[in-house]
Motif scaffolding. Structure first.
Motif, mmCIF file in Angstrom:
data_model
loop_
_atom_site.group_PDB
_atom_site.id
_atom_site.type_symbol
_atom_site.label_atom_id
_atom_site.label_comp_id
_atom_site.label_asym_id
_atom_site.label_seq_id
_atom_site.Cartn_x
_atom_site.Cartn_y
_atom_site.Cartn_z
ATOM 1 N N UNK A 77 -8.677 1.591 5.536
ATOM 2 C CA UNK A 77 -9.140 1.094 4.250
ATOM 3 C C UNK A 77 -9.919 2.150 3.479
ATOM 4 N N UNK A 78 -10.805 2.848 4.169
ATOM 5 C CA UNK A 78 -11.620 3.880 3.530
ATOM 6 C C UNK A 78 -10.768 5.043 3.042
ATOM 7 N N UNK A 79 -9.815 5.471 3.864
ATOM 8 C CA UNK A 79 -8.940 6.586 3.483
ATOM 9 C C UNK A 79 -8.112 6.227 2.247
ATOM 10 N N UNK A 80 -7.562 5.017 2.223
ATOM 11 C CA UNK A 80 -6.740 4.609 1.081
ATOM 12 C C UNK A 80 -7.582 4.561 -0.193
ATOM 13 N N UNK A 135 -14.464 1.010 -10.416
ATOM 14 C CA UNK A 135 -15.190 -0.267 -10.445
ATOM 15 C C UNK A 135 -14.827 -1.154 -9.260
ATOM 16 N N UNK A 136 -13.640 -0.973 -8.701
ATOM 17 C CA UNK A 136 -13.233 -1.803 -7.556
ATOM 18 C C UNK A 136 -13.875 -1.336 -6.261
ATOM 19 N N UNK A 137 -14.030 -0.033 -6.114
ATOM 20 C CA UNK A 137 -14.475 0.507 -4.839
ATOM 21 C C UNK A 137 -15.935 0.943 -4.862
ATOM 22 N N UNK A 138 -16.783 0.140 -5.503
ATOM 23 C CA UNK A 138 -18.218 0.420 -5.494
ATOM 24 C C UNK A 138 -18.801 0.345 -4.091
ATOM 25 N N UNK A 178 -17.986 0.098 5.839
ATOM 26 C CA UNK A 178 -16.620 0.503 6.176
ATOM 27 C C UNK A 178 -15.880 -0.680 6.790
ATOM 28 N N UNK A 179 -14.786 -1.092 6.159
ATOM 29 C CA UNK A 179 -13.942 -2.161 6.702
ATOM 30 C C UNK A 179 -13.111 -1.613 7.849
ATOM 31 N N UNK A 180 -12.492 -0.465 7.597
ATOM 32 C CA UNK A 180 -11.687 0.231 8.605
ATOM 33 C C UNK A 180 -11.462 1.645 8.120
ATOM 34 N N UNK A 181 -11.051 2.513 9.024
ATOM 35 C CA UNK A 181 -10.754 3.899 8.645
ATOM 36 C C UNK A 181 -9.598 3.931 7.656
ATOM 37 N N UNK A 199 0.826 -1.212 0.000
ATOM 38 C CA UNK A 199 0.000 0.000 0.000
ATOM 39 C C UNK A 199 0.857 1.257 0.000
ATOM 40 N N UNK A 200 1.926 1.246 0.801
ATOM 41 C CA UNK A 200 2.793 2.418 0.872
ATOM 42 C C UNK A 200 3.560 2.640 -0.433
#
Length: 214
Positions: A60-63, A46-49, A55-58, A9-10
């Motif tokens: 995850x949502x921020x990324x 299309x991936x982040x519909x 919300x999985x986690x803060x 991710x980084x």
């Protein structure tokens, strides 16, 4: 979350920041494929519909928000920013990316975990991400010389995928988690970077500017 996924991710985030730095600091998108960036916008949308569904986690949502917003911002700058768009070389960026979109959509209709809009879109995003870098790599080969920021951008994109493969291996060993579509797409994407990585390390070893064979 394990260390491999975090590093992936980084690396992905750093690649985006490098590209934004190049565009905003130099007011230039020279050597950058608009078609690859447009494909990435389609990948993330299309991936982040599920972005506003649960919300999985803060983290995850921020990324997710960062990758969607940054990809749209990059495309907007390359298309509409007065100074930046003048530096875009359309004659070098000739890859027919719509062929990739069509082929990946057909693959997603056939290969998916469940025949729902979300799952088909998820599979489509994986297939498309695997080949989205192709217009960029072709452009770099046509142009020959690659500036440092562009080469670093592509390098960290490749590193992101390499770390994710290690993440999948780790999850298989520790959790017995298997996602064949993601695994195959990730391997294809990593193979596409192999040639670039070879010349990148040669240039790094010789302390020289990256040059790709035409």
């Amino acid at each position: 979350m394990n260390a491999f996924r975090f590093l992936g991710d980084m690396s992905h985030l750093f690649s985006v920041l490098l590209l934004l730095l190049k565009i905003y600091a130099t007011k230039s998108c020279s050597g950058i494929s608009l078609k690859t960036q447009e494909l990435f916008v389609l990948v993330f949308l299309t991936r982040y519909l599920d972005l506003f569904i649960y919300v999985v986690s803060v983290y995850n949502t921020i990324m997710k928000l960062v990758f969607v917003a940054s990809s749209i911002a990059i495309v907007w700058c390359m298309r509409y920013h007065p100074a930046v768009r003048r530096t875009y070389d359309k004659s070098q960026d000739m890859f027919r990316h719509y062929v990739l979109v069509g082929a990946c959509f057909l693959l997603a209709l056939v290969f998916h975990d469940e025949f729902t809009i979300r799952e088909v879109c998820w599979s489509f995003s994986l297939f498309l991400e695997a080949v989205a870098i192709l217009p960029q790599l072709v452009l770099l080969q046509r142009s020959g010389n690659v500036d440092n920021l562009t080469s670093q951008y592509v390098f960290f994109l490749g590193a992101y995928r390499a770390f994710y493969i290690l993440n999948w291996i780790y999850r298989y060993v520790t959790e017995h988690h298997i996602s064949w579509i993601a695994w195959i797409c990730g391997l294809v994407q990593t193979v596409l970077y192999a040639d670039f990585f070879y010349y990148y390390f040669i240039s790094w070893k010789n302390n020289a500017k990256l040059q790709l064979p035409a």
